[in-house]
Every structure is written in C-alpha cells, then in structure tokens.
Design a protein around this motif. Structure first.
Motif, short mmCIF file in Angstrom:
data_model
loop_
_atom_site.label_atom_id
_atom_site.label_comp_id
_atom_site.label_asym_id
_atom_site.label_seq_id
_atom_site.Cartn_x
_atom_site.Cartn_y
_atom_site.Cartn_z
N ARG A 119 1.04 -1.20 -0.06
CA ARG A 119 -0.06 -0.20 -0.03
C ARG A 119 0.96 1.17 -0.01
O ARG A 119 0.66 2.26 -0.73
N THR A 120 1.78 1.28 0.63
CA THR A 120 2.87 2.62 0.80
C THR A 120 3.39 2.67 -0.44
O THR A 120 3.67 3.78 -1.08
N LYS A 121 4.12 1.59 -1.08
CA LYS A 121 4.67 1.49 -2.33
C LYS A 121 3.71 2.19 -3.60
O LYS A 121 4.10 2.99 -4.35
N LEU A 122 2.36 1.85 -3.57
CA LEU A 122 1.31 2.27 -4.51
C LEU A 122 1.06 3.57 -4.31
O LEU A 122 1.03 4.53 -4.97
N ALA A 123 1.11 4.13 -2.98
CA ALA A 123 1.10 5.54 -2.54
C ALA A 123 2.15 6.41 -3.42
O ALA A 123 1.85 7.40 -3.76
N LEU A 124 3.29 5.94 -3.10
CA LEU A 124 4.51 6.70 -3.55
C LEU A 124 4.56 6.82 -5.01
O LEU A 124 4.36 7.73 -5.49
N ASP A 125 4.25 5.54 -5.41
CA ASP A 125 4.05 5.48 -7.11
C ASP A 125 3.05 6.48 -7.57
O ASP A 125 3.38 7.13 -8.76
N SER A 126 1.91 6.64 -6.93
CA SER A 126 0.66 7.25 -7.53
C SER A 126 1.20 8.95 -7.43
O SER A 126 1.17 9.56 -8.25
N ASP A 127 2.00 9.42 -6.37
CA ASP A 127 2.68 10.62 -6.13
C ASP A 127 3.52 10.89 -7.38
O ASP A 127 3.45 11.87 -7.69
N LYS A 136 -3.67 2.78 -10.13
CA LYS A 136 -2.93 2.71 -8.95
C LYS A 136 -3.81 3.09 -7.50
O LYS A 136 -3.64 2.32 -6.52
N VAL A 137 -4.08 4.28 -7.77
CA VAL A 137 -5.11 4.63 -6.67
C VAL A 137 -6.16 3.46 -6.32
O VAL A 137 -6.46 3.10 -5.18
N ALA A 138 -6.78 2.96 -7.29
CA ALA A 138 -7.82 1.83 -7.22
C ALA A 138 -7.30 0.70 -6.58
O ALA A 138 -7.81 0.03 -5.66
N GLU A 139 -6.29 0.40 -6.88
CA GLU A 139 -5.27 -0.86 -6.46
C GLU A 139 -5.04 -0.62 -5.06
O GLU A 139 -5.26 -1.52 -4.11
N ALA A 140 -4.55 0.56 -4.48
CA ALA A 140 -4.26 0.93 -3.27
C ALA A 140 -5.75 0.84 -2.33
O ALA A 140 -5.67 0.39 -1.35
N ASP A 141 -6.83 1.23 -2.69
CA ASP A 141 -8.29 1.02 -2.28
C ASP A 141 -8.30 -0.46 -1.89
O ASP A 141 -8.87 -0.83 -1.00
N VAL A 200 -6.26 -2.91 -1.74
CA VAL A 200 -5.08 -3.37 -0.67
C VAL A 200 -5.76 -2.83 0.71
O VAL A 200 -5.55 -3.81 1.33
N GLU A 201 -6.24 -1.88 0.65
CA GLU A 201 -6.69 -1.34 2.06
C GLU A 201 -7.95 -2.04 2.64
O GLU A 201 -7.92 -2.53 3.58
N GLU A 202 -8.70 -2.66 1.47
CA GLU A 202 -9.68 -3.31 1.82
C GLU A 202 -9.25 -4.82 2.44
O GLU A 202 -9.77 -5.38 3.58
N GLN A 203 -8.21 -5.10 1.70
CA GLN A 203 -7.92 -6.57 2.08
C GLN A 203 -7.10 -6.49 3.25
O GLN A 203 -7.18 -7.40 4.32
N LEU A 204 -6.14 -5.33 3.65
CA LEU A 204 -5.67 -5.34 4.99
C LEU A 204 -6.59 -5.14 6.01
O LEU A 204 -6.42 -5.84 7.23
N LEU A 205 -7.59 -4.40 5.88
CA LEU A 205 -8.69 -4.43 7.00
C LEU A 205 -9.37 -5.79 7.11
O LEU A 205 -9.47 -5.94 8.52
N THR A 206 -9.62 -6.47 6.28
CA THR A 206 -9.92 -7.86 6.46
C THR A 206 -8.93 -8.78 7.12
O THR A 206 -9.33 -9.36 8.09
#
Length: 122
Positions: free
Chosen positions: A32-40, A68-73, A75-81
């Motif tokens: 998730r962190t990597k995706l956020a950096l890539d997005s920026d 990438k933002v959709a992918e991060a979202d 991943v965020e859902e998977q992380l919460l699960t």
C-alpha cells in the motif's frame, strides 16, 4: 497478557494462522505504501508532461495513477479484512481463556462446598 507455550515447544495451528495473517498484514501495508508513492510520482510526472505540452502522455500517466489509486483502495480493504481476522482470533482465544477460568472457579467452589457440607456431619 502471558500466553502459555504449547507442550514440547511446538507451534499450534492457531499460532501459525495468526503469524501468517500478521505476515500478510505487513506485506499488504508495504505494498500500500509503495502504491501511494508510485501514485504521487505519477502525478508529478504528469504535471511536468502537461507543462511541456505533452497532454496525451500526461493523460496516460493520470489513467495509470487512477489505476494505482484503485489498487491501493483494494489493498486497503484486504488489509482491513486481515486485521479483522487477527482480532477475531485474539477475541476467540480470550473467550476460551475466560470459559476455562470460569470452569476452574466453578470446580473450586464445588470443592469448597463439598468440604463445608462434608464437615458438618456432627
């Protein structure tokens, strides 16, 4: 909270499952962190391309950024699960400990009761 080790120092299936979930949690957090950096980075590059007049290329980068933002979202859902699953395992272990403690308390009360009742046989 002190946790008793399994006899013989072996790892129980619950311990293994918890460890696997925590490893998955850590991997998802890194991704998730990597995706956020890539997005920026993509946003910065798109802005630079737009400033150079390469609007078509900038739009392509923005589409990639949107993905990438959709992918991060996702991943965020998977992380919460995964986090919910780890919490559920801990909760169930605590419930089992409480039930065992209540059983031990009931048994102790029964022994005390038997001693008191047994001691009154004058």
């Amino acid at each position: 909270q002190i946790k008793k080790a399994a006899p013989g120092g072996s790892i129980t299936p619950v311990d293994r499952a918890t460890l696997d979930l925590k490893v998955s949690r850590d991997k998802l957090a890194k991704y998730r962190t990597k995706l956020a950096l890539d997005s920026d980075k993509l946003a910065v590059r798109a802005k630079a391309l737009h400033a150079e007049g390469k609007t078509k290329n900038a739009l392509q980068l923005l589409r990639l950024r949107k993905y990438k933002v959709a992918e991060a979202d996702r991943v965020e859902e998977q992380l919460l699960t995964v986090l919910r699953m780890v919490d559920k395992i801990s909760e169930k272990q605590n419930e089992a400990e409480v039930v065992n403690a209540m059983k031990r308390g009931k048994d102790a009360l029964q022994i005390m009761h038997d001693e008191i009742v047994g001691g009154n046989n004058y």
